[in-house]
Design an enzyme around this catalytic site. Structure first.
Site, PDB file in Angstrom:
ATOM      1  N   THR A  30      20.317   9.135  83.412  1.00 29.85           N
ATOM      2  CA  THR A  30      21.452   9.495  82.841  1.00 29.85           C
ATOM      3  C   THR A  30      22.264   8.416  82.288  1.00 29.85           C
ATOM      4  O   THR A  30      23.128   8.779  81.422  1.00 29.85           O
ATOM      5  CB  THR A  30      22.323  10.212  84.208  1.00 29.85           C
ATOM      6  OG1 THR A  30      21.708  11.360  84.612  1.00 29.85           O
ATOM      7  CG2 THR A  30      23.526  10.481  83.814  1.00 29.85           C
ATOM      8  N   ASP A  73      13.778  10.255  81.567  1.00 32.00           N
ATOM      9  CA  ASP A  73      14.827  10.866  82.985  1.00 32.00           C
ATOM     10  C   ASP A  73      13.649  10.334  84.015  1.00 32.00           C
ATOM     11  O   ASP A  73      12.475  10.423  84.032  1.00 32.00           O
ATOM     12  CB  ASP A  73      14.527  12.433  82.664  1.00 32.00           C
ATOM     13  CG  ASP A  73      15.090  12.958  83.716  1.00 32.00           C
ATOM     14  OD1 ASP A  73      15.162  12.633  85.066  1.00 32.00           O
ATOM     15  OD2 ASP A  73      16.160  13.805  83.814  1.00 32.00           O
ATOM     16  N   SER A  74      14.434   9.791  84.851  1.00 29.49           N
ATOM     17  CA  SER A  74      13.430   9.171  85.910  1.00 29.49           C
ATOM     18  C   SER A  74      12.396  10.230  86.729  1.00 29.49           C
ATOM     19  O   SER A  74      11.567   9.638  87.512  1.00 29.49           O
ATOM     20  CB  SER A  74      14.260   8.240  86.826  1.00 29.49           C
ATOM     21  OG  SER A  74      14.916   8.965  88.102  1.00 29.49           O
ATOM     22  N   THR A 105      18.781   8.039  88.558  1.00 37.55           N
ATOM     23  CA  THR A 105      19.060   7.823  89.667  1.00 37.55           C
ATOM     24  C   THR A 105      17.991   8.448  90.872  1.00 37.55           C
ATOM     25  O   THR A 105      17.758   8.213  91.972  1.00 37.55           O
ATOM     26  CB  THR A 105      20.224   8.134  90.078  1.00 37.55           C
ATOM     27  OG1 THR A 105      20.426   9.674  89.818  1.00 37.55           O
ATOM     28  CG2 THR A 105      21.498   7.513  89.642  1.00 37.55           C
ATOM     29  N   ASP A 106      17.422   9.510  90.070  1.00 36.34           N
ATOM     30  CA  ASP A 106      16.332  10.496  90.953  1.00 36.34           C
ATOM     31  C   ASP A 106      15.467   9.784  91.687  1.00 36.34           C
ATOM     32  O   ASP A 106      14.840   9.881  92.796  1.00 36.34           O
ATOM     33  CB  ASP A 106      15.877  11.416  90.180  1.00 36.34           C
ATOM     34  CG  ASP A 106      16.925  12.613  89.941  1.00 36.34           C
ATOM     35  OD1 ASP A 106      18.009  12.622  90.170  1.00 36.34           O
ATOM     36  OD2 ASP A 106      16.801  13.372  88.789  1.00 36.34           O
ATOM     37  N   THR A 298       8.816   8.135 109.851  1.00 36.05           N
ATOM     38  CA  THR A 298       9.744   9.178 110.606  1.00 36.05           C
ATOM     39  C   THR A 298      10.589   9.985 109.428  1.00 36.05           C
ATOM     40  O   THR A 298      10.917   9.356 108.485  1.00 36.05           O
ATOM     41  CB  THR A 298      10.644   8.703 111.482  1.00 36.05           C
ATOM     42  OG1 THR A 298      11.655   9.745 112.103  1.00 36.05           O
ATOM     43  CG2 THR A 298      11.388   7.335 110.969  1.00 36.05           C
ATOM     44  N   GLN A 299      10.986  11.159 109.592  1.00 38.85           N
ATOM     45  CA  GLN A 299      11.721  11.776 108.812  1.00 38.85           C
ATOM     46  C   GLN A 299      13.058  11.699 109.147  1.00 38.85           C
ATOM     47  O   GLN A 299      13.760  11.921 108.397  1.00 38.85           O
ATOM     48  CB  GLN A 299      11.531  13.368 109.097  1.00 38.85           C
ATOM     49  CG  GLN A 299      10.042  14.026 109.079  1.00 38.85           C
ATOM     50  CD  GLN A 299       9.775  15.444 109.352  1.00 38.85           C
ATOM     51  OE1 GLN A 299      10.861  16.047 109.907  1.00 38.85           O
ATOM     52  NE2 GLN A 299       8.556  16.013 109.573  1.00 38.85           N
ATOM     53  N   CYS A 300      13.421  10.756 110.124  1.00 34.43           N
ATOM     54  CA  CYS A 300      14.828  10.520 110.343  1.00 34.43           C
ATOM     55  C   CYS A 300      15.334   9.383 109.337  1.00 34.43           C
ATOM     56  O   CYS A 300      14.415   8.434 109.189  1.00 34.43           O
ATOM     57  CB  CYS A 300      14.983   9.990 111.840  1.00 34.43           C
ATOM     58  SG  CYS A 300      14.594  11.349 112.983  1.00 34.43           S
TER      59      CYS A 300
HETATM   60  N1  ASP Z   1      17.513  13.075  86.277  1.00 32.87           N
HETATM   61  C1  ASP Z   1      18.189  11.935  86.173  1.00 32.87           C
HETATM   62  C2  ASP Z   1      17.190  10.637  86.195  1.00 32.87           C
HETATM   63  O1  ASP Z   1      16.919  10.355  87.108  1.00 32.87           O
HETATM   64  C3  ASP Z   1      19.425  11.585  86.919  1.00 32.87           C
HETATM   65  C4  ASP Z   1      20.059  10.288  87.092  1.00 32.87           C
HETATM   66  O2  ASP Z   1      19.787   9.411  86.252  1.00 32.87           O
HETATM   67  O3  ASP Z   1      21.208  10.294  87.857  1.00 32.87           O
HETATM   68  O4  ASP Z   1      17.027  10.093  85.129  1.00 32.87           O
END
Ligand code: ASP
Length: 504
Positions: A30, A73-74, A105-106, A298-300
């Site tokens: 992003t 896009d990640s 970020t993904d 763990t899922q936690c």
């Molecule tokens: N879909 C975007 C990515 O991971 C989201 C982001 O960057 O915030 O590339």
């Protein structure tokens, strides 16, 4: 294979003797998205830097720019992208003081984890950042995140501490990359590190907490990037309603290299025999299956896997499932891809259970002793299994140790007078009935009434291990007193502290 990234371009600052150089590697996300016909799509690195033309200038930081040929896009980031990022860092390692990776970020926390494993003897900052809003948006977080990341990577110019590790810089915090998780799809504070202290806080000042940073590599250990990952790792998320047949199907996938078992709480999963069987078959490679490694996490978000704490996880321990301790899901997956390609045989499990890059708080060493060679069932008065070897253990970091005997049978020499007991010795070769209980190797005397269901005995041997065990050959012995003994297996489990800068 053709490179996924373009050649280096350099933005020169005024020539100075003690110039700091930071290399920015742009992979997409992003942060660099611009509105195009089909929605938000990645801009070029040049378009992106247009928004912060004076980046690094004030501190005299010279910038190197490397962009992926197809910024993504990640969501589309794959193992090939991780290997390419590591290769780009390796290619330019000598010429730069630090690196900034711009990323979506993904999957950012997967990437920071993967890079942390791929990069060996890292002595320079690799700071990964991105943003919730594109960098050209006035209200966005992109500019700040990029400026902060460059300041941290350009530590020589900015006077900040050197972070010799892969970190994730986002908004007001700097996190260890392989401890980070994405916690919000919209908050500015999109990431956190639930099981490890933040490495730094970013406000009016950037404050880095040196006490939590990894130590620089030892003098003379050259930096290099690993070049491969394993093929397929199956993720099995345990849920109520999951059936043994479903588990069996998941593990029957052809060409599987490993599986990540994402369990409840402290590592618990349904562990009746019908649930354990598909897992055991996969670990042992029964039928036409590959022999695979299974890692339990763990899922936690907080806390750690403690297999054997509850009956619901003891079965997993017995069949050889490895413990992922307090690894995040992201770090566990990356560690599996990496360890399965890096190690072979028994080294895979031990490589998974120790902290390699500060990704977990403890190292776990488990030595499994098989009292008899295959098929032998003879009870004897002294059980002295073949030696096992402990590698990379540091006694000074010992936290706890336990000794677990499975399926123990005590057969009294004289049925009429049952005085039978047995003694446990840890770290000593050739213990016998006359061996003094004053020796530091003596871990206790037990009898039938001390055994749990199924003939198990679990004892705390932290004191003995702390006194007598070092890396190297390890011997153990069970000595019957007026009785013959037989057991299925004996496991010595040792936990050491790996919480802060220590680790490989
Ligand atoms: N879909 C975007 C990515 O991971 C989201 C982001 O960057 O915030 O590339």
């Amino acid at each position: 294979m053709a490179k996924m990234y373009r050649d280096l371009k350099v933005i020169e600052r005024k020539p100075e003797d003690r110039r700091t150089r930071v290399c920015i590697i742009y992979t997409g996300g992003t942060i660099g998205m611009v509105p195009k016909a089909r929605g938000l799509e990645p801009a070029t690195l040049e378009e992106l830097l247009h928004v912060v033309p004076s980046l690094g200038e004030e501190d005299g930081i010279e910038l190197g720019l490397v962009a992926f040929k197809e910024p993504v896009d990640s969501t589309f980031v794959s193992k090939e992208h991780w290997l390419a990022m590591a290769a780009a860092i390796e290619e330019h390692y000598e010429a730069f003081d630090g690196f900034v990776v711009l990323h979506g970020t993904d999957t950012m926390a997967f990437t920071t984890s993967a890079l942390s494993f791929l990069l060996n003897n890292l002595g320079k900052p690799v700071v990964v950042t991105g943003s919730q809003l594109p960098i050209h948006e006035d209200r966005g977080d992109g500019r700040m995140n990029l400026i902060h990341a460059v300041a941290i990577a350009g530590y020589r110019a900015t006077g900040l501490p050197r972070t010799c590790e892969v970190t994730l810089c986002f908004m007001d915090r700097l996190l260890r990359g392989n401890r980070a998780v994405k916690v919000s799809a919209e908050e500015w504070q999109g990431f956190d590190s639930p099981n490890f202290p933040r490495l730094g806080s970013i406000g009016e000042h950037i404050r880095i907490r040196k006490e939590f940073l990894r130590s620089p590599p030892k003098e003379g250990t050259p930096f290099y990037a690993d070049k491969k990952f394993a093929g397929e790792v199956k993720v099995i998320y345990v849920t109520p309603g999951m059936t043994p047949a479903q588990l069996d199907r998941d593990l029957s996938t052809a060409n599987l290299d490993g599986a990540l078992l994402v369990t409840y709480g402290a590592g618990n999963a349904p562990s009746s025999e019908e649930f354990l069987e598909p897992l055991r078959s996969a670990i042992e490679g029964k039928g036409d299956r590959n022999r695979i490694q299974i890692l339990n996490i763990t899922q936690c978000l907080g806390g750690t896997v403690e297999m054997g704490l509850y009956a619901a996880s003891a079965g997993l321990l017995d069949i050889g499932v490895a413990s992922g301790l307090d690894l995040t899901f992201e770090a566990a997956l990356a560690k599996m891809y990496w360890a399965l390609a890096k190690y072979t045989g028994d080294e895979i499990k031990s490589g998974l259970q120790i902290a390699q890059r500060g990704e977990q708080s403890e190292n776990l060493f488990d030595l499994v002793f098989s009292p008899e060679e295959r098929g032998a069932t003879r009870a004897r008065s002294i059980i002295q299994p073949p030696v096992r070897y402990l590698h990379g253990y540091d006694q000074a970091l010992l936290k706890s140790a336990s000794f677990r005997v499975k399926g123990l049978h005590i057969i009294p020499d004289d049925e009429a007078i049952d005085q039978s007991a047995f003694r446990v010795f840890v770290g000593r070769q050739g213990a016998e009935e006359s061996t003094s209980t004053n020796e530091p190797y003596f871990a206790g005397e037990y009898r039938e009434s001390d055994l749990l269901a199924g003939g198990s005995l679990i004892i705390d041997v932290t004191r003995v291990v702390g006194t007598v065990i070092q890396s190297g050959p390890i011997y153990i012995g069970l000595v019957g007193l007026g009785a013959k003994l037989w057991c299925e297996s004996i496991t010595l489990t040792i936990f050491t502290d790996a919480s802060y800068s220590r680790g490989a």
